[in-house]
Design a protein around this motif. Structure first.
Motif, PDB file in Angstrom:
ATOM      1  N   VAL A 256     -29.047   5.317  57.745  1.00 13.66           N
ATOM      2  CA  VAL A 256     -29.464   6.718  57.697  1.00 13.66           C
ATOM      3  C   VAL A 256     -28.613   7.488  56.687  1.00 13.66           C
ATOM      4  N   LYS A 257     -27.300   7.260  56.721  1.00 15.97           N
ATOM      5  CA  LYS A 257     -26.412   7.918  55.760  1.00 15.97           C
ATOM      6  C   LYS A 257     -26.787   7.554  54.328  1.00 15.97           C
ATOM      7  N   GLU A 258     -27.048   6.276  54.112  1.00 16.85           N
ATOM      8  CA  GLU A 258     -27.404   5.815  52.766  1.00 16.85           C
ATOM      9  C   GLU A 258     -28.711   6.445  52.299  1.00 16.85           C
ATOM     10  N   ASP A 259     -29.709   6.494  53.181  1.00 14.31           N
ATOM     11  CA  ASP A 259     -31.007   7.055  52.812  1.00 14.31           C
ATOM     12  C   ASP A 259     -30.907   8.553  52.518  1.00 14.31           C
ATOM     13  N   LEU A 260     -30.216   9.289  53.384  1.00 19.52           N
ATOM     14  CA  LEU A 260     -30.108  10.736  53.186  1.00 19.52           C
ATOM     15  C   LEU A 260     -29.254  11.071  51.975  1.00 19.52           C
ATOM     16  N   THR A 261     -28.231  10.244  51.716  1.00 20.49           N
ATOM     17  CA  THR A 261     -27.400  10.458  50.528  1.00 20.49           C
ATOM     18  C   THR A 261     -28.213  10.209  49.259  1.00 20.49           C
ATOM     19  N   SER A 262     -29.021   9.167  49.257  1.00 18.50           N
ATOM     20  CA  SER A 262     -29.877   8.874  48.093  1.00 18.50           C
ATOM     21  C   SER A 262     -30.875  10.008  47.876  1.00 18.50           C
ATOM     22  N   ARG A 263     -31.431  10.514  48.964  1.00 19.13           N
ATOM     23  CA  ARG A 263     -32.362  11.636  48.848  1.00 19.13           C
ATOM     24  C   ARG A 263     -31.662  12.867  48.279  1.00 19.13           C
ATOM     25  N   GLY A 264     -30.416  13.103  48.718  1.00 23.26           N
ATOM     26  CA  GLY A 264     -29.652  14.240  48.208  1.00 23.26           C
ATOM     27  C   GLY A 264     -29.360  14.124  46.720  1.00 23.26           C
ATOM     28  N   LYS A 265     -29.096  12.910  46.250  1.00 21.67           N
ATOM     29  CA  LYS A 265     -28.863  12.707  44.814  1.00 21.67           C
ATOM     30  C   LYS A 265     -30.137  12.977  44.026  1.00 21.67           C
ATOM     31  N   LEU A 266     -31.271  12.528  44.551  1.00 19.78           N
ATOM     32  CA  LEU A 266     -32.557  12.792  43.904  1.00 19.78           C
ATOM     33  C   LEU A 266     -32.822  14.292  43.872  1.00 19.78           C
ATOM     34  N   TRP A 267     -32.554  14.964  44.986  1.00 19.14           N
ATOM     35  CA  TRP A 267     -32.762  16.414  45.095  1.00 19.14           C
ATOM     36  C   TRP A 267     -31.880  17.164  44.088  1.00 19.14           C
ATOM     37  N   GLU A 268     -30.634  16.748  43.932  1.00 19.52           N
ATOM     38  CA  GLU A 268     -29.712  17.411  43.009  1.00 19.52           C
ATOM     39  C   GLU A 268     -30.265  17.394  41.581  1.00 19.52           C
TER      40      GLU A 268
END
Length: 606
Positions: A256-268
């Motif tokens: 979950v941490k990995e998925d949400l972190t990847s999503r946050g990088k995409l969002w940035e």
């Protein structure tokens, strides 16, 4: 004489200047009256007790305050503790590292019941005692342990028992959430992580969690606050079924941490302006009733939070605590998945979800769809030049008055369905910029409303390097007369705004002969579209047959449909209807389906 009065109390002299006596005059609150209202008096109370904290109490490592208890289990309970031992404060520095709201360097460290820091860090507290080597420090630490163990033993035991079974009681939720910890919640059907700050209980008894997350306000990254809620429940509830729960209780927390972190990088990566494709749910505000609306969007969008704040002020995005550097892993983890911008087809400002954003597949053969050869050949060269100059702001040919005449206005005139709109779409594809299609109906007929809408559009669209297509612009371009003053005002407003428009504007009309002469000096290019011939209609049919993967027509079949007096839009509608019929029959689209639609159309028309 009143012992509390100053020794040199001045006489009550009405002539004494206000505030001129350099002394204090003390007042004391009286007991409440029958209605619970206190007052003030100069008379010192006679039931005062000596202060409990003094030079004697200051020598002790701990002050333990107790109050009467009425739970039937004990006569006294702890109200708070005051930690005065410097050794003990130094010892707790490691145990309470980064615990929000707790400053261990102050002289008088007071912690009130229910002693949340120790409930949350009890395991670390006990571990630090076991590893402490200094005898004096250990003695102070054990003293604190003995005091707290007696008070917190039941609470910690219940917390451990509940969490080991994966459940929690509502009255002990506060023990589950540690300030600064990461929590999970599903918001608008999207799993999100937040950083827990504090909690409260509202009037309805809901457990309200104040948390923060990372957002973008159009110019900077920062933090926003969210209030999440857990409704009251009886008995115990599985922790993972709570509407909000600590991330560590998720059995797949690492993924979950990995998925949400990847999503946050995409969002940035979507800060600033972006022109994209979007397939999915979006959130907006219905301006008529002021309620949130949920839209299914499948089309092109513009991501631009700065413009969202400017043109949708009722939903302004703001952040606090500016983040100057690139986002960290934790900040990526708690970043919102929401992007703000404009849905071009729906013509509304909305919030998008980052995972539904896609790159645009550009139509590299857009100009091939045009059937008028003189339009294709000359316009393509012209547009490529305009695209380079206008989008890059290289055009230095300005009006005498600075800011005037910097746009490019093109008039497309001719009957319906001959390719006017397709021309503007082709230009936008070649330039790879948004196309904003606008009709007179979108603007209305009230002069003030029209002016405000056009002014907003003509300031909003150029910032994206976009193109405006004002379809059927006759009402704004028709020659003025001495009778229809309301329409005259609309034409005058439109003429004035055109002077200062800085982008590319396409105007389409079916009545070019009725255009006001004042537009002649403002229109840079005027293109005439004649009625379609059988040859041009054959080209339209051939294009659609290839583009839609339709089973090839024979020459005779193609000759038949080409001789029917249909314009491009009508051809498209016939094929769309035939395609629906073929789908219902689970068959490839053939000439047979098209012929049925055409025959029925003839029956209806006759």
């Amino acid at each position: 004489m009143d012992k509390s009065a100053p020794s040199h109390m001045p006489e009550d002299n009405a002539d004494t200047e206000l505030g001129s006596v350099c002394e204090t005059y003390e007042l004391y609150q009286t007991p409440p009256d029958g209605k619970g209202r206190p007052s003030w008096t100069h008379q010192m109370p006679n039931d005062l007790v000596a202060p409990a904290e003094n030079s004697v109490s200051s020598r002790y490592a701990l002050l333990v305050r107790k109050i009467k208890c009425y739970d039937g289990k004990r006569s006294l309970k702890m109200h708070s503790i005051v930690i005065q031992s410097e050794l003990l404060k130094q010892f707790l520095a490691g145990v309470m590292d980064n615990y929000p709201g707790l400053t261990l360097t102050i002289n008088r460290l007071e912690i009130e019941a229910p002693f949340k820091p120790f409930v949350h860090r009890w395991k670390q507290f006990c571990g630090a005692i076991e590893s402490e080597e200094d005898e004096t420090t250990l003695k102070h630490a054990k003293l604190l342990y003995d005091v707290l163990d007696e008070e917190l033993r039941d609470t910690i035991s219940q917390k451990n028992d509940l969490t080991q079974n994966g459940v929690m009681r509502f009255d002990l939720l506060w023990a589950l959430f540690e300030p600064g910890s990461l929590v999970l919640s599903s918001v608008d059907e999207h799993l999100r992580a937040f950083k827990f700050e504090s909690h409260s209980v509202d009037r309805e008894g809901n457990f309200v969690i104040k948390s923060k997350y990372v957002d973008w306000d159009g110019t900077k990254f920062g933090y926003s606050t969210s209030h999440l809620m857990i409704r009251p429940y009886e008995g115990t509830s599985p922790i993972r079924e709570l509407s909000v729960y600590p991330l560590d209780f998720n059995p797949d927390a690492a993924r979950v941490k990995e998925d949400l972190t990847s999503r946050g990088k995409l969002w940035e990566g979507y800060k600033g302006y972006h022109y994209k494709e979007y397939h999915g749910l979006a959130l907006g505000i219905d301006s008529l009733i002021g309620r949130e609306m949920r839209l299914k969007i499948r089309g092109r969008i513009v991501i631009d939070t700065e413009a969202y704040n400017t043109f949708e002020p009722d939903s302004e995005i703001s952040v606090s605590g500016k983040i100057d550097s690139a986002l960290s892993e934790t900040q990526h983890l708690i970043a919102t998945p929401i992007l703000r911008g404009y849905a071009l087809k729906e013509k509304t400002w909305v919030e998008f979800f980052v995972e539904h954003v896609k790159d645009i597949t550009w139509n590299t053969r857009a100009f091939d769809s045009l059937v008028l050869s003189h339009v294709k050949q000359g316009l393509k060269r012209l547009i490529l030049g305009i695209a380079q100059a206008q989008s890059s702001k290289l055009d230095t040919f300005d009006d005498v008055i600075q800011g005037k005449g910097q746009g490019v206005i093109m008039l497309l005139r001719g009957p319906p369905g001959v390719g006017k709109t397709l021309t503007a779409e082709s230009v936008a594809e070649v330039m790879k910029v948004p196309l904003y299609i606008l009709s007179a109906g979108d603007l209305g007929t009230d002069s003030e409303t029209v002016e405000n809408k056009l002014r907003d559009l003509m300031s909003m669209i150029p910032r994206w390097g976009a193109i405006i297509l004002l379809d059927e612009a006759d009402v704004f371009m028709e020659a003025r007369d001495t009778v229809d003053l309301k329409r005259n005002e609309l034409v005058s407003i439109f003429l004035r705004l055109l002077e200062y428009y800085e982008g590319i504007l396409f105007l389409t009309t079916n009545r070019a002969e009725h255009i006001d002469p004042a537009f002649e000096s403002r229109i840079h290019i005027s293109i005439r579209y004649p009625q379609l011939t059988p040859e041009s209609r054959r080209q339209i049919w051939s294009h659609f047959i290839v583009a839609r993967g339709i089973q090839e027509f024979s020459d005779d079949e193609l000759d038949y449909v080409s001789n029917l007096e249909l314009n491009g839009r009508q051809v498209k509608n016939v094929l769309k209807t035939a395609h629906l019929m073929a789908q219902a029959e689970e068959s490839p689209l053939k000439y047979e389906h098209v012929r049925i639609v055409l025959d029925l159309r003839d029956c209806v028309d006759s």
